[in-house]
Scaffold this motif. Structure first.
Motif, PDB file in Angstrom:
ATOM      1  N   MET A   1       0.850  -1.197   0.000  1.00  0.00           N
ATOM      2  CA  MET A   1       0.000   0.000   0.000  1.00  0.00           C
ATOM      3  C   MET A   1       0.882   1.242   0.000  1.00  0.00           C
ATOM      4  N   GLU A   2       1.237   1.667  -1.182  1.00  0.00           N
ATOM      5  CA  GLU A   2       2.092   2.839  -1.279  1.00  0.00           C
ATOM      6  C   GLU A   2       1.230   4.088  -1.270  1.00  0.00           C
ATOM      7  N   LEU A   3       1.833   5.177  -0.888  1.00  0.00           N
ATOM      8  CA  LEU A   3       1.107   6.433  -0.967  1.00  0.00           C
ATOM      9  C   LEU A   3       0.762   6.707  -2.422  1.00  0.00           C
ATOM     10  N   LYS A   4      -0.498   7.165  -2.650  1.00  0.00           N
ATOM     11  CA  LYS A   4      -0.887   7.478  -4.028  1.00  0.00           C
ATOM     12  C   LYS A   4      -0.340   8.851  -4.361  1.00  0.00           C
ATOM     13  N   LEU A   5       0.593   8.881  -5.256  1.00  0.00           N
ATOM     14  CA  LEU A   5       1.239  10.161  -5.548  1.00  0.00           C
ATOM     15  C   LEU A   5       0.899  10.624  -6.961  1.00  0.00           C
ATOM     16  N   SER A   6       0.639  11.928  -7.074  1.00  0.00           N
ATOM     17  CA  SER A   6       0.445  12.504  -8.406  1.00  0.00           C
ATOM     18  C   SER A   6       1.816  12.611  -9.079  1.00  0.00           C
ATOM     19  N   SER A   7       1.801  12.877 -10.374  1.00  0.00           N
ATOM     20  CA  SER A   7       3.100  12.975 -11.057  1.00  0.00           C
ATOM     21  C   SER A   7       3.903  14.139 -10.480  1.00  0.00           C
ATOM     22  N   GLU A   9       3.809  15.122  -7.388  1.00  0.00           N
ATOM     23  CA  GLU A   9       4.368  14.690  -6.108  1.00  0.00           C
ATOM     24  C   GLU A   9       5.549  13.737  -6.302  1.00  0.00           C
ATOM     25  N   LYS A  10       5.442  12.929  -7.347  1.00  0.00           N
ATOM     26  CA  LYS A  10       6.570  12.047  -7.645  1.00  0.00           C
ATOM     27  C   LYS A  10       7.808  12.866  -8.007  1.00  0.00           C
ATOM     28  N   SER A 297      -1.483   6.484   7.754  1.00  0.00           N
ATOM     29  CA  SER A 297      -2.803   6.890   7.263  1.00  0.00           C
ATOM     30  C   SER A 297      -3.415   7.952   8.174  1.00  0.00           C
TER      31      SER A 297
END
Lengths: 398, 379
Positions: A1-7, A9-10, A297
């Motif tokens: 369960m990785e953090l959902k990152l936007s491009s 944020e990446k 979380s």
């Protein structure tokens, strides 16, 4: 369960990682990686590098030098710092007194102290606990009495981390004995070079000398060093503790330490096979990792609320409580991982200048001391029992 | 809850406890831990006079022929004082090996000297890669013209810095999965090629990593039958497990007392913190863990010391080590937590008890290791 990152944020993560890779001095990185003792200069040098980049106090409002990052960006930043084996940013200025001065200080104080925190010119320490007031912090007894335009401070603080390095102390003092004990406390900024201050080291069970007794005898402190109003210090102290509890979760550092558990367990052998392949040990790592995910979380929620202008409430206690328990569990895993090499204790082996061959593997020396040292985490900053009282009262209404 | 002890055992217990109380104050322990040898040779001779070193040794060599339960009584009382002297390494490991498999020549020559305090032994059985396995031995013994040549490294040799003779395990055949092929040799501290790396341990004791570089020994130095040492090593370590679990009981008892005293006297919020129910329940959890452990250690001491069934003995030893591993962690960690910041300091004895207790839980295999061993021995 990785953090959902936007491009975006990446990309942000990449930028931070690059900065760490380019800017963290190797000598300092090595010390942190191996758990060696850091000198004052190691912290200051690194903080100055970070400060020059403008990233020392990401959580501050932008006008005072904050970065304006989103909660997730701040979390990424903290995690990358830890993963890069950077020294932790000393919290006393940036995370503790800084936010108090921003929220409750006057203009002069803001203009004087905040830039000096950002430039790491002042090393701050925290004068809260006393020998008679630990969990019962409000019972504190260090007196500050008015004498013209000064306070005269008498008393003693204890468990003061890094007082030996500090230029300044933010200190809770008793200015009144009227009414409730909480109502007579003030928040003073004290120059550690003032005459009448004595700092005495307390040796901890791991052999460390980070904490101190600080004694005050007729110490003169200008009344201009009072933050906010006299006898309102308890409100500021509570505000500060809320902030403190958010950062003490230290999720990035725990993630880094779990990585270290894996690295060490891949080198330690059980009947010729790496410990990392041992199903029992694998499950133990998974367990703590899942606990950390749950905590992360919650942290994300708290940070989001914070950026929406909602300061951390009593639920921040959960972060401190679980964060420190997880840190301790990881020190136990490390301790277990090194087997017989948990036993040797050569204090000098933790000094960067020690040139002898290590006893056993080079990663072993700091592990048992760290296990013992980390018992402090569920005691300081409001013990676990106090955090549970806060949740019981303030959240559950019991 | 009282453990039922014989009259002799009660006398022994009282005499050791009195010694610890009168002659082994914490300040003395602190000094001794810093001294060159890390313990007192003078007190060691007193241990001998009091009969503690010969407690479990054969009568014909000047011992008292005592049981493993007697050892537990001794170790519990010594644990209460965090005693640094090498009872474990010299007597419970070293002399116990001699007692079990020594030739009559070796026994006659060495055991009386251990008992009179003039000879210190240690047992070098673990290696860098062995972790807690007793069969994982890579050190070798090659036949030579005059006997054998030993080569290899031993780690965490308890009191290996001061021991006069080191009993060392070597592998002559097979690999770590074979129980056959392991032998024991007695090596002199002065033998050429013995290179010691002494160090203090976390709990204030002493140990050494020792390299054996082409060390020549003769047939006379062989202890027990060639290639058949595994079973005696296992037996001796199982007994040593029981003995250090006995020590742990003494340590936990001292921790418990210190904690109760502290929470009764420490005032916060205008009352003693011992009046808070949450701390009362915590203290009860600690107490229960201690009583469960105490009862189990004595029972297991009887089993390990007297059962003819090896499987039964091994299971009892591992079961106790698991129990002490769990209880030691709970009691030690909670003792520090309840002492608050004070518990973190070097100045308070509770932190030293905590460290010793923690290292006992790891020594000779941690709880996970013994849980697996127990399981592998069959349900």
């Amino acid at each position: 369960m990785e953090l959902k990152l936007s491009s975006q944020e990446k990309e942000f993560r990449e930028d931070i990682r690059k900065f760490m890779g380019n800017s963290l001095p190797e000598e300092i990185r090595h010390k942190v990686e191996m758990g060696l003792k850091l000198e004052k200069d190691d912290y200051v040098i690194w903080q100055k590098i970070v400060g020059e980049r403008g990233w020392l106090a990401p959580g501050w409002p932008k006008e005072y030098g904050g970065t304006g990052w989103s909660p997730i960006e701040r979390h990424i930043y903290n995690e990358e710092m830890a993963l890069a084996s950077a020294p932790r940013i000393m919290p006393f200025g940036v995370n503790m007194v800084g936010p108090v001065i921003i929220a409750f200080g006057n203009e002069t104080q803001k203009q004087y102290y905040l830039p000096r925190i950002l430039s790491s010119e002042d090393w701050w320490c925290q004068g809260y606990s006393e020998s008679g007031s630990g969990s019962d912090l409000a019972a504190l007894n260090t007196r500050a009495t008015r004498d013209g335009d000064h306070y005269i401070v008498n008393g003693a603080k204890t468990w003061t981390s890094f007082a030996q390095y500090a230029d300044m102390m933010f200190c809770l003092v008793r200015t009144s004995t009227e009414g409730k004990k909480q109502a007579g406390i003030s928040f003073l900024l004290i120059d550690m070079k003032s005459s009448g201050i004595e700092v005495r080291p307390i040796i901890t069970m791991d052999g460390g000398d980070e904490i101190n007794d600080v004694l005050f005898e007729d110490v003169r402190v200008p009344i201009t060093n009072l933050v906010g109003e006299e006898n309102h210090g308890w409100e500021y102290a509570k505000f500060l503790l809320g902030h403190e509890r958010t950062w003490t979760a230290d999720i990035g550092a725990s993630r880094k330490q779990i990585k270290k558990v894996r690295e060490i367990a891949s080198k330690e052998l059980v009947d010729g096979k790496p410990l990392l392949e041992d199903p029992t040990f694998q499950i133990k790592i998974s367990e703590v990792e899942i606990e950390l995910l749950a905590l992360e979380s919650v942290l994300m929620q708290v940070l989001e609320a914070e950026s929406a202008g909602k300061p951390p409430g009593p639920e921040a206690s959960l972060l401190k409580l679980r964060g420190t328990e997880i840190q301790q569990e990881i020190t136990e895993l490390l301790f277990e991982a090194i087997g017989n090499y948990a036993h040797p204790f050569v204090k000098e082996a933790l000094d960067a200048g020690w040139n002898e061959e290590p006893i056993g593997p080079d990663y072993a020396a700091s592990i048992a001391p760290r296990y013992f040292n980390y018992r402090k985490t569920t005691i300081y900053g409001g013990s676990s029992e106090i955090q549970k009282n806060i949740i019981a009262k303030a959240v559950l209404g019991l | 809850m009282e453990i039922s002890l014989s009259e002799e055992q009660i006398l022994l217990k009282n005499s050791v406890e009195r010694f610890v109380e009168r002659d082994y104050e914490f300040s003395l322990r602190r000094e001794l831990a810093k001294s060159d040898e890390g313990f007192s040779k003078e007190l060691w001779l007193k241990f001998s006079e009091l009969g503690w070193l010969g407690l479990t040794m054969p009568e014909k060599y000047g011992g008292l022929d005592g049981s493993l339960v007697d050892s537990v009584v001794l170790m519990e009382a010594l644990g209460r004082g965090l005693v640094l002297e090498p009872v474990l390494s010299s007597v419970l490991l070293g002399a116990n090996l001699l007692k079990r498999v020594g030739s009559s020549f070796q026994q006659k020559n060495l055991i009386p000297k251990v008992i009179d305090g003039s000879l210190l032994l240690s047992f070098a059985f673990s290696e860098r890669q062995s972790r807690y396995s007793l069969s994982n031995v890579e050190m070798t013994a090659r036949r030579s013209e005059n006997g054998y040549v030993l080569d290899g490294m031993k780690s965490l040799v308890l009191h290996g810095d001061t021991a006069d003779k080191i009993i060392v395990s070597v592998r002559q055949e097979g690999d770590y999965s074979n129980k056959d092929g392991i032998s024991l040799f007695i090596v002199d501290r002065e033998a050429e090629g013995v290179i010691r790396r002494p160090y203090p341990t976390v709990d204030g004791l002493r140990a050494a990593d020792i390299e054996f570089k082409g060390v020549s020994v003769t047939e006379k130095n062989l202890l027990g039958k060639e290639g058949k040492a595994y079973l005696v090593i296992e037996d001796v370590i199982d007994e040593a497990c029981i003995a250090i679990c006995g020590e742990a009981i003494g340590v936990m008892d001292a921790i418990m007392n210190s904690t109760l005293e502290y929470i009764k006297s420490r005032e916060q919020f205008g009352v003693s913190i011992g009046s808070f129910q949450v701390l009362q329940h915590r203290a009860v959890d600690m107490f229960n863990a201690l009583e469960l452990s105490r009862a189990m250690v004595f029972r297991a001491a009887d089993t390990v010391g007297s059962s003819d069934d090896r499987n039964n003995r091994a299971k009892a030893a591992s079961a106790v080590k698991v129990q002490i591993g769990r209880a030691g962690k709970l009691i030690g960690q909670q003792a520090i937590q309840l002492h608050g910041g004070m518990g973190m300091t070097e100045e308070m004895s509770v932190s030293h008890y905590f460290k010793r207790l923690t290292m006992i839980t790891a020594l000779f295999g941690d709880a996970d290791y013994h849980l697996k061993r127990y399981t592998s021995l069959g349900q």
